[in-house]
Write a protein that holds these residues in place. Sequence first.
Motif, PDB file in Angstrom:
ATOM      1  N   ASP A 120       0.796  -1.234   0.000  1.00  0.00           N
ATOM      2  CA  ASP A 120       0.000   0.000   0.000  1.00  0.00           C
ATOM      3  C   ASP A 120       0.829   1.285   0.000  1.00  0.00           C
ATOM      4  O   ASP A 120       0.276   2.373   0.202  1.00  0.00           O
ATOM      5  CB  ASP A 120      -0.971   0.024   1.191  1.00  0.00           C
ATOM      6  N   ILE A 121       2.132   1.186  -0.224  1.00  0.00           N
ATOM      7  CA  ILE A 121       2.945   2.393  -0.358  1.00  0.00           C
ATOM      8  C   ILE A 121       2.765   2.945  -1.772  1.00  0.00           C
ATOM      9  O   ILE A 121       2.904   2.217  -2.757  1.00  0.00           O
ATOM     10  CB  ILE A 121       4.435   2.090  -0.091  1.00  0.00           C
ATOM     11  N   ARG A 122       2.440   4.216  -1.865  1.00  0.00           N
ATOM     12  CA  ARG A 122       2.210   4.858  -3.161  1.00  0.00           C
ATOM     13  C   ARG A 122       3.490   5.569  -3.605  1.00  0.00           C
ATOM     14  O   ARG A 122       3.937   6.510  -2.957  1.00  0.00           O
ATOM     15  CB  ARG A 122       1.064   5.858  -3.071  1.00  0.00           C
ATOM     16  N   ILE A 123       4.040   5.101  -4.709  1.00  0.00           N
ATOM     17  CA  ILE A 123       5.297   5.654  -5.214  1.00  0.00           C
ATOM     18  C   ILE A 123       5.049   6.329  -6.557  1.00  0.00           C
ATOM     19  O   ILE A 123       4.268   5.845  -7.382  1.00  0.00           O
ATOM     20  CB  ILE A 123       6.353   4.541  -5.371  1.00  0.00           C
ATOM     21  N   VAL A 124       5.728   7.444  -6.770  1.00  0.00           N
ATOM     22  CA  VAL A 124       5.665   8.140  -8.055  1.00  0.00           C
ATOM     23  C   VAL A 124       7.077   8.277  -8.610  1.00  0.00           C
ATOM     24  O   VAL A 124       8.016   8.610  -7.873  1.00  0.00           O
ATOM     25  CB  VAL A 124       5.019   9.536  -7.907  1.00  0.00           C
TER      26      VAL A 124
END
Length: 253
Positions: A120-124
């Motif tokens: 659930d870690i959101r990376i860009v």
Amino acid sequence: MASIPGCSSQSSIDIASNLTVFAASSSFEAFQVIGSEFELLHPGVQIDFSFAGSSTLRAQLELGAVADLFVSANERQMALAYQADLLLASPRLIAFNNLAVVVPSGSKQVATLKDLTAPDIRIVIALPEVPVGAYARLALARMDGAPGFGEEFSDNVLNNVVSQEGNVRHVIAKVLLGEADAAIVYRSDLAGSSSDRIDAITIPPRFNVEARYLGAVTQNAPNLELAKDFLDFILSETSQKILQDYGFVEVAQ
């Protein structure tokens, strides 16, 4: 008139002129300062910057966009421009940069590189054709199999990517807007105006990537001599100090 350090020609001084510079997004804040310094030394000159991803700028030049100077954040985009006969001469190395992971200030979710693979870690990151996006993928691949990371570390990180952006300023904006828990950007982004709103996680040198920034006068530069002057000025001691203040690594004089 006395010569001005970092400038090769006096022909453009005191003549009202506009200089159009296509420059990599990551150079935005540093180049604004460098441009202002150059304008002070050249009365009547105005520098019009167009900042975007290096691949976008190179494509615009290929489609006929007019610029006096092109500054790329990697060698590939500059090489493609050179091969397409868009440049007047071989590009010149103007600065170095490295990568870092940024997270919202005070973040508890991502404190180490290993946390990038947590659920659930959101990376860009940037698109693969954008220099910082290509560099990010290369750095992650170098971590595969390293002690503590695992053989599929890069794949696991990329599985957490929720957005791929067209330039590094859009990447870091996602973190600032709360739309991402982490992003891979340039070290120079840590020294910008948003530095008090983000924290950094260092990427060790053995995994990191050296970004080489190159500048070149374009083949159809409307203001050729002034473009040469500005490129010289970027390499002057004054400009190199500004670049260093904004997190870049200066080119040895």
